[in-house]
Design a protein around this motif. Structure first.
Motif, PDB file in Angstrom:
ATOM      1  N   SER A 130       1.062   1.711  -9.807  1.00 49.19           N
ATOM      2  CA  SER A 130       1.037   1.562  -8.348  1.00 49.19           C
ATOM      3  C   SER A 130       0.539   2.826  -7.652  1.00 49.19           C
ATOM      4  O   SER A 130      -0.044   2.766  -6.576  1.00 49.19           O
ATOM      5  N   SER A 131       0.775   3.995  -8.265  1.00 49.33           N
ATOM      6  CA  SER A 131       0.358   5.245  -7.617  1.00 49.33           C
ATOM      7  C   SER A 131      -1.155   5.353  -7.489  1.00 49.33           C
ATOM      8  O   SER A 131      -1.652   6.174  -6.726  1.00 49.33           O
ATOM      9  N   GLU A 132      -1.891   4.507  -8.227  1.00 50.28           N
ATOM     10  CA  GLU A 132      -3.354   4.535  -8.141  1.00 50.28           C
ATOM     11  C   GLU A 132      -3.883   3.682  -6.999  1.00 50.28           C
ATOM     12  O   GLU A 132      -5.082   3.694  -6.727  1.00 50.28           O
ATOM     13  N   ARG A 133      -2.991   2.931  -6.326  1.00 47.14           N
ATOM     14  CA  ARG A 133      -3.458   2.083  -5.232  1.00 47.14           C
ATOM     15  C   ARG A 133      -2.440   2.016  -4.088  1.00 47.14           C
ATOM     16  O   ARG A 133      -2.467   1.095  -3.269  1.00 47.14           O
ATOM     17  N   PHE A 134      -1.549   3.001  -4.034  1.00 50.35           N
ATOM     18  CA  PHE A 134      -0.594   3.083  -2.928  1.00 50.35           C
ATOM     19  C   PHE A 134      -0.446   4.550  -2.541  1.00 50.35           C
ATOM     20  O   PHE A 134      -0.378   5.426  -3.407  1.00 50.35           O
ATOM     21  N   SER A 135      -0.422   4.799  -1.233  1.00 41.40           N
ATOM     22  CA  SER A 135      -0.249   6.170  -0.757  1.00 41.40           C
ATOM     23  C   SER A 135       0.629   6.154   0.490  1.00 41.40           C
ATOM     24  O   SER A 135       0.488   5.288   1.355  1.00 41.40           O
ATOM     25  N   ALA A 136       1.535   7.121   0.543  1.00 41.56           N
ATOM     26  CA  ALA A 136       2.446   7.220   1.687  1.00 41.56           C
ATOM     27  C   ALA A 136       2.428   8.637   2.229  1.00 41.56           C
ATOM     28  O   ALA A 136       2.239   9.605   1.479  1.00 41.56           O
ATOM     29  N   GLY A 137       2.609   8.752   3.538  1.00 44.94           N
ATOM     30  CA  GLY A 137       2.738  10.064   4.162  1.00 44.94           C
ATOM     31  C   GLY A 137       4.173  10.289   4.565  1.00 44.94           C
ATOM     32  O   GLY A 137       4.759   9.448   5.255  1.00 44.94           O
ATOM     33  N   PHE A 138       4.759  11.391   4.121  1.00 39.71           N
ATOM     34  CA  PHE A 138       6.147  11.673   4.465  1.00 39.71           C
ATOM     35  C   PHE A 138       6.269  12.892   5.374  1.00 39.71           C
ATOM     36  O   PHE A 138       7.163  12.972   6.204  1.00 39.71           O
ATOM     37  N   GLY A 139       5.366  13.840   5.228  1.00 40.69           N
ATOM     38  CA  GLY A 139       5.441  15.011   6.097  1.00 40.69           C
ATOM     39  C   GLY A 139       4.687  14.825   7.393  1.00 40.69           C
ATOM     40  O   GLY A 139       4.831  15.610   8.324  1.00 40.69           O
ATOM     41  N   VAL A 189      -1.641 -12.512  -6.219  1.00 41.10           N
ATOM     42  CA  VAL A 189      -1.722 -11.210  -5.560  1.00 41.10           C
ATOM     43  C   VAL A 189      -0.549 -10.351  -6.025  1.00 41.10           C
ATOM     44  O   VAL A 189       0.612 -10.729  -5.869  1.00 41.10           O
ATOM     45  N   TYR A 190      -0.871  -9.199  -6.595  1.00 40.52           N
ATOM     46  CA  TYR A 190       0.144  -8.241  -7.024  1.00 40.52           C
ATOM     47  C   TYR A 190       0.162  -7.104  -6.012  1.00 40.52           C
ATOM     48  O   TYR A 190      -0.765  -6.304  -5.920  1.00 40.52           O
ATOM     49  N   GLY A 191       1.258  -7.050  -5.236  1.00 38.67           N
ATOM     50  CA  GLY A 191       1.305  -6.154  -4.087  1.00 38.67           C
ATOM     51  C   GLY A 191       1.467  -4.691  -4.416  1.00 38.67           C
ATOM     52  O   GLY A 191       1.121  -3.832  -3.611  1.00 38.67           O
ATOM     53  N   GLY A 192       2.036  -4.380  -5.573  1.00 39.03           N
ATOM     54  CA  GLY A 192       2.234  -2.972  -5.919  1.00 39.03           C
ATOM     55  C   GLY A 192       3.260  -2.334  -5.018  1.00 39.03           C
ATOM     56  O   GLY A 192       4.424  -2.724  -4.974  1.00 39.03           O
ATOM     57  N   GLY A 193       2.830  -1.327  -4.276  1.00 41.59           N
ATOM     58  CA  GLY A 193       3.733  -0.641  -3.370  1.00 41.59           C
ATOM     59  C   GLY A 193       4.513   0.459  -4.036  1.00 41.59           C
ATOM     60  O   GLY A 193       4.314   0.753  -5.221  1.00 41.59           O
ATOM     61  N   PRO A 194       5.440   1.114  -3.296  1.00 39.21           N
ATOM     62  CA  PRO A 194       6.216   2.210  -3.885  1.00 39.21           C
ATOM     63  C   PRO A 194       7.024   1.733  -5.083  1.00 39.21           C
ATOM     64  O   PRO A 194       7.754   0.743  -4.998  1.00 39.21           O
ATOM     65  N   ALA A 195       6.839   2.402  -6.219  1.00 41.91           N
ATOM     66  CA  ALA A 195       7.511   2.039  -7.467  1.00 41.91           C
ATOM     67  C   ALA A 195       7.228   0.593  -7.860  1.00 41.91           C
ATOM     68  O   ALA A 195       8.042  -0.057  -8.498  1.00 41.91           O
ATOM     69  N   THR A 310      -8.725  14.544  -4.845  1.00 41.13           N
ATOM     70  CA  THR A 310      -8.243  14.013  -6.120  1.00 41.13           C
ATOM     71  C   THR A 310      -8.694  12.570  -6.318  1.00 41.13           C
ATOM     72  O   THR A 310      -9.096  11.881  -5.370  1.00 41.13           O
ATOM     73  N   GLY A 311      -8.557  12.125  -7.572  1.00 39.51           N
ATOM     74  CA  GLY A 311      -8.916  10.751  -7.887  1.00 39.51           C
ATOM     75  C   GLY A 311      -7.938   9.734  -7.375  1.00 39.51           C
ATOM     76  O   GLY A 311      -8.222   8.530  -7.389  1.00 39.51           O
ATOM     77  N   ALA A 312      -6.756  10.179  -6.898  1.00 39.06           N
ATOM     78  CA  ALA A 312      -5.755   9.241  -6.397  1.00 39.06           C
ATOM     79  C   ALA A 312      -6.281   8.436  -5.207  1.00 39.06           C
ATOM     80  O   ALA A 312      -5.800   7.337  -4.935  1.00 39.06           O
ATOM     81  N   LEU A 313      -7.272   8.980  -4.494  1.00 35.17           N
ATOM     82  CA  LEU A 313      -7.826   8.302  -3.322  1.00 35.17           C
ATOM     83  C   LEU A 313      -9.213   7.734  -3.603  1.00 35.17           C
ATOM     84  O   LEU A 313     -10.081   7.708  -2.730  1.00 35.17           O
ATOM     85  N   TRP A 314      -9.422   7.225  -4.836  1.00 33.68           N
ATOM     86  CA  TRP A 314     -10.721   6.627  -5.170  1.00 33.68           C
ATOM     87  C   TRP A 314     -11.084   5.504  -4.213  1.00 33.68           C
ATOM     88  O   TRP A 314     -12.260   5.232  -3.973  1.00 33.68           O
ATOM     89  N   TRP A 315     -10.064   4.836  -3.658  1.00 34.50           N
ATOM     90  CA  TRP A 315     -10.273   3.685  -2.793  1.00 34.50           C
ATOM     91  C   TRP A 315     -10.590   4.045  -1.357  1.00 34.50           C
ATOM     92  O   TRP A 315     -11.012   3.194  -0.570  1.00 34.50           O
ATOM     93  N   SER A 316     -10.369   5.304  -0.975  1.00 33.36           N
ATOM     94  CA  SER A 316     -10.671   5.719   0.402  1.00 33.36           C
ATOM     95  C   SER A 316     -12.174   5.608   0.642  1.00 33.36           C
ATOM     96  O   SER A 316     -12.975   5.882  -0.248  1.00 33.36           O
ATOM     97  N   GLU A 317     -12.548   5.203   1.836  1.00 29.14           N
ATOM     98  CA  GLU A 317     -13.942   4.873   2.097  1.00 29.14           C
ATOM     99  C   GLU A 317     -14.901   6.018   1.796  1.00 29.14           C
ATOM    100  O   GLU A 317     -16.013   5.790   1.319  1.00 29.14           O
ATOM    101  N   SER A 318     -14.505   7.254   2.033  1.00 32.07           N
ATOM    102  CA  SER A 318     -15.395   8.383   1.753  1.00 32.07           C
ATOM    103  C   SER A 318     -15.733   8.484   0.277  1.00 32.07           C
ATOM    104  O   SER A 318     -16.807   8.968  -0.090  1.00 32.07           O
TER     105      SER A 318
END
Length: 896
Positions: A130-139, A189-195, A310-318
């Motif tokens: 899931s960490s490869e297709r989910f991102s959260a902002g906490f700060g 559809v596999y939603g993924g999400g946190p954990a 990083t590669g964690a944001l491969w899905w980001s449009e840029s």
């Protein structure tokens, strides 16, 4: 500004090439493309170009692909990578690398004319966690993906793709979240999400703990901007969620991460969604960051890379906009024949033949003019026995049974391939080691359980106390492989992953070992020049054998105690057979080698939580080795080695006169890898053995240029007693194998990599001609068996192989069969020592040549228009002691 493709070319080359020593089939639809990639921030309303590059990628094969097949991807012009981890497939670490080139397999295609249902999307790409297709902002409510200037407004919201209402299972809501579900081929559809609170595809694992690693690859780029990686293609056979097949199109997507192009103050957002100055001051530097690591620097625990690169944001449009999409054409699986359901003929036997049979089978069952065939993979000794007693109608083998089949059976060549010693090894710098060199004596050491493996055995087992702990401490191995690691924590470094069942590949390997003077002397009890001795349980072993028996019985009782290994304390068994832990099929060894799955059965699982209770305790395999610290050796077929891109070792083929016995390097010794040239030399050395009706490899006089793992696979088919339909089906297979089946390529009906086409250009015109004559004999069902050397003449029914009881011929002449024997001569030419070819006598009836001539000699004589005979002083040394399926079970464990 969006980048655009500068060039796209697809090249098809139909010539043989050699890549890293492997035999490589003609390239088919090799792909290359280039694209301008850039990172440009928007600062105070102005474009600030951070970098711009011309990125180019090449893929060596895009058609005729099969499940788990590895393809080579290379590139130039990418940003150098930093924070590097050893395992490029580790979704829990590799996606934190800075500036990787991300390789993903996605369902669908891109381009004009692609139907909407087949369009490639990020949601149809497979990732393992899931960490490869989910991102959260906490700060901050403005993580870097919200400042991506290239992303559409819908993807810059505070919560993108998040479920509503949010399930209670999805705890830990961030100040901003980006969800990217996966849509499976069946629409699930596999939603993924946190954990992974909304689930992952069944082929994925949140902990990355599946036996097969995910194929998403976070590959690294050198300081020169170049890089390469092997990508593992998955079909519906192993990834039904992706669903890739010959009818469901898929693509390889190459995403060069160059960093998020930032809208630093959110001016492209609606006014009510823009960050405050405080938020912008906090989030802006994160978005424009350029990396924590210098190019080439390894990852350091606790020091994450800058997320924007990083590669964690491969899905980001840029990042996604820079993708290059490579269409993959999946070949029709041999399982399509089960769907078609047409009746056909069955072959049992040779696993060496399996890759070719898998490519040939669909072209039969999908062609109404051909009789389908099925290849049932079994050990050749078993297949020969089943054919002999009439249980089956045909076998694929590399030898003949002792005493013959008791009925007229023709053994017709269908493919030239071989065995290999595959390796997965990381060098002293923890990088993939591409080359390894082995002698027959080193193979003998690995096979005979002569490395203690652990210090307790070295200390307590007197017979092995003077031996190196593993091959990595063996001076012979170190002298030939100075770049190999000096130590790994796996017991796999003390053994060769071998077969537990009977196989002609084992017979060929042990014939090669046996023909070597140094290996034979060591097996007979002489210490090697550094003092290592054979395990006494194997001293003077008779070789070759087609089934390897594990003989050691030592139990290190000081190790077998509670708290150290509870399983062995409760049920002690010999230790070294647990280290060897052979597998039942070559395909299983190929899988283990491809993914570095160490098989020593030494781990102890205690299901009980009660201290001291060993109920249900069981030994398990070591499992996947850590990339950077791998060491595995295994026996596999050349076809499997090619398909799955497993490195293969160079094997010793000659020792110069005067070469030192106590050596410190490879000087004076010749080592041969399985190239097309080396297989061609091996084919030229094949000897026509009329007594058994097979062609065999004379290991004692093979020659330095020939690859010693060469194996000829033949179809053994009766020439009487078959039904008209079966006779026609088998004859059709033989005619195909002698012609169309020898056209190299990755497509169905073609000959895959790892096989040398059986053609006149490769010196095997005589073999193909014999197979055509054999097809006529099978079709006629008159009980006639063509002679190997004649031209239409036939041998009498029920020929005898001339081998010893319980053995098989066709694998090779040997130098020594046991204690007190003298190893055979090591020649330097491709033909057997003492063979003469010429004269006018033809071979008919029961007349046999004194010494069977080589294939090359037969072809040469036919070219001159002469009839062929053979003579000479070299006695025919038949393989002794080959153990068939009459052997009882291997003594792997001694139950108590």
């Amino acid at each position: 500004m969006r980048s655009r493709a500068l060039a796209l070319s697809v090249a098809v080359a139909m010539t043989w090439v050699v890549l890293a020593g492997f035999i490589v089939a003609p390239a088919s639809a090799a792909f290359s493309s280039s694209k301008t990639i850039s990172r440009t921030h928007l600062v105070d309303g102005k474009d600030v170009v951070v970098e711009q590059r011309s990125f180019a990628v090449t893929v060596d094969q895009t058609t005729g692909l099969r499940d788990r097949q590895s393809i080579n991807v290379s590139w130039k012009g990418a940003h150098p990578s930093g924070g590097i981890v050893a395992d490029a497939n580790s979704s829990l670490a590799a996606n934190q690398e800075e500036y990787p080139v991300v390789l993903l397999q996605c369902r669908g295609l891109e381009g004009a004319g692609v139907a909407a249902a087949q369009l490639l999307k990020r949601e149809t790409c497979f990732t393992q966690t899931s960490s490869e297709r989910f991102s959260a902002g906490f700060g901050s409510a403005y993580p870097v993906w919200r400042l991506d200037r290239n992303a559409p407004l819908a993807e810059r919201q505070q919560y993108v793709g998040a479920p509503s209402p949010r399930p209670a299972s999805c705890s830990g809501k961030g100040l901003a979240e980006r969800w990217l579900p996966m849509v499976a081929s069946d629409g699930t559809v596999y939603g993924g999400g946190p954990a992974a609170c909304l689930g992952l595809p069944p082929e994925a694992s949140e902990l990355g703990s599946l036996s097969l690693p995910g194929n998403t690859t976070y590959a690294t780029t050198s300081t020169a901007g170049t890089g390469a990686a092997r990508f593992n293609v998955r079909t519906a056979e192993n990834n039904a969620s992706l669903g890739c097949s010959s009818t469901v199109p898929c693509s390889l997507v190459v995403v060069p991460v160059v960093g998020i192009s930032c809208d630093t103050t959110g001016v492209l957002l609606p006014a009510d969604q823009r960050p405050s100055k405080a938020d912008a001051d906090f989030a802006g530097p994160d978005c424009t960051a350029t990396g924590q690591y210098a190019p080439g620097a390894p990852f350091q625990g606790g020091r994450p890379g800058d997320r924007a690169v990083t590669g964690a944001l491969w899905w980001s449009e840029s990042n996604w906009r820079n993708r290059i999409v490579v269409p993959l054409r999946i070949a029709a699986s041999s399982s399509v024949c089960d769907i078609v359901g047409r009746l056909g003929v069955d072959f049992y036997g040779s696993e060496v033949m399996a890759p070719a049979a898998q490519q040939w089978a669909p072209s039969f069952c999908l062609d109404g003019q051909r009789t389908p065939f099925k290849h049932v993979q079994t050990g050749e000794p078993q297949a020969r026995n089943l054919l002999k007693v009439g249980t089956i109608s045909a076998a694929l083998v590399s030898g003949a049974p002792s005493g013959g089949y008791g009925k007229p059976v023709v053994t017709a060549p269908v493919a030239l391939s071989g065995f290999a010693i595959g390796f997965a090894v990381d060098d002293v710098d923890q990088r993939d080691l591409p080359q390894l060199t082995l002698t027959p004596r080193l193979l003998a050491k690995l096979l005979t359980e002569s490395y203690p493996s652990i210090s307790i055995i070295k200390h307590d087992y007197v017979a092995l106390s003077g031996n190196p702990l593993t091959i990595l401490a063996d001076p012979e191995f170190i002298a030939l492989n100075p770049q190999a690691p000096k130590h790994v924590g796996s017991a796999a470094a003390a053994t060769l992953l071998n077969l537990s069942s009977g196989s002609d590949a084992v017979g060929a390997m042990t014939a090669y070992v046996n023909a070597d003077k140094e290996a034979r002397a060591w097996l007979d009890g002489a210490a090697d020049p550094w003092g290592m001795k054979v395990n006494p349980n194997y001293k003077a072993i008779t070789l070759p054998v087609d089934q390897w028996e594990l003989r050691d019985t030592f139990e290190p009782l000081s190790y077998y105690k509670p708290g150290t290994n509870d399983c062995l304390a409760a049920a002690p068994v010999p230790y070294l057979p647990l280290v060897a832990a052979p597998l039942g099929r070559l395909s299983q060894i190929a899988l283990a080698m491809q993914y570095s799955l160490a098989n020593p059965q030494l781990g102890c699982i205690l299901p009980s939580v009660i201290p001291g209770n060993t109920d249900g305790a069981k030994l398990v395999a070591e499992g996947r080795q850590t990339p950077g610290f791998r060491f595995m050796l295994g026996l596999l077929s050349l076809g499997d080695a090619e398909r799955y891109q497993v490195h293969t070792a160079a094997l010793q083929t000659a020792v110069n006169t005067g070469a030192p016995a106590l050596f410190t390097n490879a000087a004076g010794r010749t080592f041969t890898r399985p190239t097309a040239t080396a297989l061609r030399a091996g084919a030229a050395a094949l000897v026509a053995d009329e007594a058994s009706g097979t062609y065999r490899l004379p290991y004692g006089s093979l020659g330095a240029a020939a690859y010693p793992g060469t194996m000829l696979v033949s179809a053994a088919v009766p020439t009487s007693g078959l039904s008209k339909a079966d006779a026609a089906g088998f004859a059709g297979f033989l005619r195909f194998a002698a012609a169309q089946g020898q056209v190299a390529g990755p497509g169905n009906g073609q000959l895959p990599a790892g096989f040398l086409p059986m053609t006149a250009a490769n010196g095997m015109g005589a073999l193909a001609a014999y197979t055509r004559r054999a097809a006529d004999a099978v079709s006629a069902q008159s009980g006639q068996v063509p002679t190997l050397l004649g031209s239409g003449n036939v041998a009498p029914v029920g020929r005898s192989s001339g081998g010893s009881a319980g053995g098989a011929t066709g694998l090779g002449a040997v130098g020594s069969a046991g204690p007190g024997s003298t190893p055979g001569a090591t020649g330097t030419s491709g033909a057997p020592v003492g063979v003469s070819v010429g004269g006018t006598a033809s071979v008919t009836g029961t007349r046999r040549p004194a010494v069977p001539p080589s294939v090359a000699a037969v072809a040469s004589a036919r070219t001159r228009g002469a009839s062929t005979s053979a003579g000479g002083l070299l006695p025919l040394l038949l393989i002794l002691g080959v153990v068939g399926s009459v052997l009882g079970p291997l003594r792997l464990l001694r139950a108590r």
